[in-house]
Design a protein around this motif. Sequence first.
Motif, mmCIF file in Angstrom:
data_model
loop_
_atom_site.group_PDB
_atom_site.id
_atom_site.type_symbol
_atom_site.label_atom_id
_atom_site.label_comp_id
_atom_site.label_asym_id
_atom_site.label_seq_id
_atom_site.Cartn_x
_atom_site.Cartn_y
_atom_site.Cartn_z
ATOM 1 N N ASP A 146 0.768 -1.218 0.088
ATOM 2 C CA ASP A 146 -0.192 0.050 0.065
ATOM 3 C C ASP A 146 0.571 1.159 0.188
ATOM 4 O O ASP A 146 2.031 1.263 0.579
ATOM 5 C CB ASP A 146 -0.949 -0.033 1.227
ATOM 6 N N LYS A 147 0.376 2.205 -0.541
ATOM 7 C CA LYS A 147 0.911 3.445 -0.669
ATOM 8 C C LYS A 147 -0.346 4.411 -0.071
ATOM 9 O O LYS A 147 -1.184 4.654 -0.894
ATOM 10 C CB LYS A 147 1.249 4.173 -1.812
ATOM 11 N N VAL A 148 0.308 5.015 1.215
ATOM 12 C CA VAL A 148 -0.845 5.845 1.827
ATOM 13 C C VAL A 148 -0.675 7.286 2.139
ATOM 14 O O VAL A 148 0.369 7.641 2.301
ATOM 15 C CB VAL A 148 -1.038 5.269 3.262
ATOM 16 N N LEU A 149 -1.733 8.037 1.813
ATOM 17 C CA LEU A 149 -1.537 9.479 1.603
ATOM 18 C C LEU A 149 -2.492 9.818 3.254
ATOM 19 O O LEU A 149 -3.381 9.620 3.253
ATOM 20 C CB LEU A 149 -2.262 10.262 0.706
ATOM 21 N N VAL A 150 -1.638 10.899 3.848
ATOM 22 C CA VAL A 150 -2.109 11.313 5.170
ATOM 23 C C VAL A 150 -2.337 12.713 5.116
ATOM 24 O O VAL A 150 -1.596 13.619 4.458
ATOM 25 C CB VAL A 150 -1.121 11.028 6.066
ATOM 26 N N ASP A 157 -4.447 15.780 16.048
ATOM 27 C CA ASP A 157 -4.700 14.443 15.491
ATOM 28 C C ASP A 157 -4.094 14.040 14.104
ATOM 29 O O ASP A 157 -3.598 12.950 14.097
ATOM 30 C CB ASP A 157 -6.437 14.339 14.944
ATOM 31 N N SER A 158 -3.785 14.876 13.507
ATOM 32 C CA SER A 158 -3.273 14.332 11.986
ATOM 33 C C SER A 158 -1.608 14.510 12.458
ATOM 34 O O SER A 158 -0.923 13.643 11.805
ATOM 35 C CB SER A 158 -3.525 15.697 11.055
ATOM 36 N N LEU A 159 -1.239 15.320 13.227
ATOM 37 C CA LEU A 159 0.253 15.236 13.754
ATOM 38 C C LEU A 159 0.587 13.862 14.325
ATOM 39 O O LEU A 159 1.492 13.195 14.052
ATOM 40 C CB LEU A 159 0.659 16.297 14.603
ATOM 41 N N ALA A 160 -0.272 13.222 15.149
ATOM 42 C CA ALA A 160 -0.375 12.019 15.880
ATOM 43 C C ALA A 160 -0.384 10.816 14.774
ATOM 44 O O ALA A 160 0.146 9.945 14.730
ATOM 45 C CB ALA A 160 -1.286 12.033 16.806
ATOM 46 N N LEU A 161 -1.138 11.215 13.645
ATOM 47 C CA LEU A 161 -1.488 10.017 12.572
ATOM 48 C C LEU A 161 -0.274 9.854 11.834
ATOM 49 O O LEU A 161 0.283 8.809 11.564
ATOM 50 C CB LEU A 161 -2.478 10.404 11.908
ATOM 51 N N VAL A 162 0.426 11.027 11.470
ATOM 52 C CA VAL A 162 1.864 11.000 10.752
ATOM 53 C C VAL A 162 2.735 10.144 11.658
ATOM 54 O O VAL A 162 3.770 9.219 11.051
ATOM 55 C CB VAL A 162 2.064 12.434 10.276
ATOM 56 N N GLU A 163 2.940 10.620 12.873
ATOM 57 C CA GLU A 163 3.941 9.772 13.808
ATOM 58 C C GLU A 163 3.505 8.334 13.980
ATOM 59 O O GLU A 163 4.538 7.638 13.735
ATOM 60 C CB GLU A 163 3.746 10.400 14.995
ATOM 61 N N LEU A 164 2.211 7.899 14.111
ATOM 62 C CA LEU A 164 2.046 6.403 14.147
ATOM 63 C C LEU A 164 2.063 5.648 13.049
ATOM 64 O O LEU A 164 2.709 4.662 12.902
ATOM 65 C CB LEU A 164 0.399 6.535 14.880
ATOM 66 N N ALA A 199 2.578 12.475 3.169
ATOM 67 C CA ALA A 199 1.483 13.520 3.847
ATOM 68 C C ALA A 199 1.405 14.650 2.993
ATOM 69 O O ALA A 199 2.507 14.993 2.167
ATOM 70 C CB ALA A 199 2.242 14.030 5.254
ATOM 71 N N VAL A 200 0.293 15.125 3.031
ATOM 72 C CA VAL A 200 0.051 16.397 2.322
ATOM 73 C C VAL A 200 -0.632 17.315 3.167
ATOM 74 O O VAL A 200 -1.483 16.935 4.044
ATOM 75 C CB VAL A 200 -1.041 16.077 0.941
ATOM 76 N N HIS A 201 -0.326 18.669 3.138
ATOM 77 C CA HIS A 201 -1.022 19.747 3.840
ATOM 78 C C HIS A 201 -1.758 20.604 2.629
ATOM 79 O O HIS A 201 -1.166 21.125 1.655
ATOM 80 C CB HIS A 201 0.080 20.672 4.556
ATOM 81 N N VAL A 202 -2.986 20.440 2.829
ATOM 82 C CA VAL A 202 -3.843 21.288 1.815
ATOM 83 C C VAL A 202 -4.111 22.537 2.536
ATOM 84 O O VAL A 202 -4.481 23.089 3.408
ATOM 85 C CB VAL A 202 -5.193 20.635 1.706
ATOM 86 N N VAL A 203 -3.877 23.830 1.592
ATOM 87 C CA VAL A 203 -3.825 25.008 2.224
ATOM 88 C C VAL A 203 -5.072 25.856 1.369
ATOM 89 O O VAL A 203 -5.135 25.657 0.113
ATOM 90 C CB VAL A 203 -2.519 26.020 1.752
ATOM 91 N N MET A 204 -6.224 26.135 2.107
ATOM 92 C CA MET A 204 -7.315 26.751 1.633
ATOM 93 C C MET A 204 -6.900 28.152 1.574
ATOM 94 O O MET A 204 -7.049 28.877 2.344
ATOM 95 C CB MET A 204 -8.483 26.385 2.453
#
Length: 249
Positions: free
Chosen positions: A32-36, A43-50, A66-71
């Motif tokens: 698998d290749k997973v995008l976070v 929550d998202s900081l923890a998910l990237v770590e885990l 990981a992706v950071h979406v800037v609105m």
Amino acid sequence: MAQFTEEEKTIRRIEKRFNKGMVQYGLIEEGDKVLVGLSGGKDSLALVELLGKRSHIFKPRFSVVAVHVVMKNIPYQSDWDYLREHAEKNGVPLVVYETSFDPSTDTRKSPCFLCSWNRRKALFTVAKEQGCNKIALGHHMDDILETLLMNITYQGAFSTMPPRLVMNKFDMTIIRPMCLVHEADLLELAQIRGYRKQVKNCPYESQSSRSDMKGILRQLEKMNPEARYSLWGSMTNVQEELLPKEVEF
């Protein structure tokens, strides 16, 4: 017998629940290749770590980006350097994707809905660009139970955000690896790790009813300390013979 500090106990508890959710709901498969989605919240900081840690230790083997979406039309100030440093520290590359939305295009929908919808659309776009087959979201057990209560109350539907959702139309699977992790533990983890808060000035945030459901979930747990587990179990213990059934004419 080894003695653990309170901080170590919290981390071990989170990792145990995280790993249980991953296995119990079959969230990861070999290759698998997973995008976070990395918003910058706890929550998202923890998910990237885990996820980053698990991808380098356990089988099946998988990779994470990981992706950071800037609105751009929302005054949400993100420290990109900090987010990149956090991701790379956990062996996860970071992509920054900019987008925007116009709330006047659909006045039937709330700005919160439109923002969320466009963020989700951006996740799918980046996932395809990066060759990912799964998108991991940072929802924890409290989020899922609050959504269950919201859907019952406002939609008249017994439904919520599942740990694993296959979206055949988009050839993508949504996973929620922290589905068994409690928000209280994530709050403690944020303090232990010193997660840096991002500046958030969303003009539409007060329109959300989720904060009300947080309060209701806490009230239920005051009535019954095991309420969250009863609610969770109810989703796989539907006794149809004890529910109303319409007569077909």
